[in-house]
Design a protein around this motif. Structure first.
Motif: not given
Length: 131
Positions: A95-114
Motif C-alpha cells: 500500500m506504500g505506507l510509511k512509519p507514522g502514517d495515521e488512520f481513522e478507524i470506523k467500526l461498522g457491522y462486522k467490518h472495520i474501515h481504515l
C-alpha cells in the motif's frame, strides 16, 4: 546433473521418440539425473516433469522470481488472544505506507474501515476494510 538436460522443443521431440520407455528411463535419457558420491544414479522426475510442462507452455509458477523466503500473503488477518489485529509488513509495503502514517478507524457491522489521514488530520482515502 551429469549431462545438460534437454529443454524446449528438443525435450518434447526426445520424449516422443522414447514414448515406449518407462518414465524414469525417459527422464534419464533426457538428462534429468544425477550421480551420487557412491556412484548411484538418481533420476530427477520433478525437474523432468517441470521441463516438459514448460516446453508445452504450461507455467506452474508464474512468480518464479521469488526468493523462497517468507510466505505468500493471504489478505486475511485474525484477532490475536490479546484482542489485537496485526497487519503484516507485506500489506503495508504493497500500500506504500510509511512509519507514522495515521488512520481513522470506523467500526461498522462486522467490518472495520481504515481511512488514511494526511498530516493535518483530513481523510486522504479509504485504504482498507478489515474483517
Amino acid at each position: 546433473m551429469s549431462e545438460t538436460p534437454l529443454t524446449g522443443k528438443a525435450l518434447l521431440q526426445k520424449v516422443k521418440e522414447l514414448a515406449n520407455l518407462p518414465r524414469r528411463e525417459t527422464a534419464k535419457k533426457c538428462g534429468y539425473y544425477s550421480t551420487t558420491k557412491s556412484g548411484q544414479v538418481r533420476v530427477n522426475l520433478t525437474d523432468f516433469y517441470d521441463a516438459v510442462l514448460a516446453a508445452r507452455g504450461v507455467a506452474l509458477d508464474p512468480d518464479g522470481a521469488k526468493d523462497g523466503r517468507g510466505r505468500e500473503p493471504t489478505y486475511r488477518v485474525s484477532v490475536h488472544k490479546n484482542g489485537q489485529i496485526v497487519i503484516g509488513s507485506t500489506y503495508t509495503q504493497e500500500m506504500g505506507l510509511k512509519p507514522g502514517d495515521e488512520f481513522e478507524i470506523k467500526l461498522g457491522y462486522k467490518h472495520i474501515h481504515l481511512k488514511q489521514l494526511d498530516g493535518s488530520g483530513e481523510v486522504v482515502s479509504e485504504e482498507a476494510d478489515v474483517a
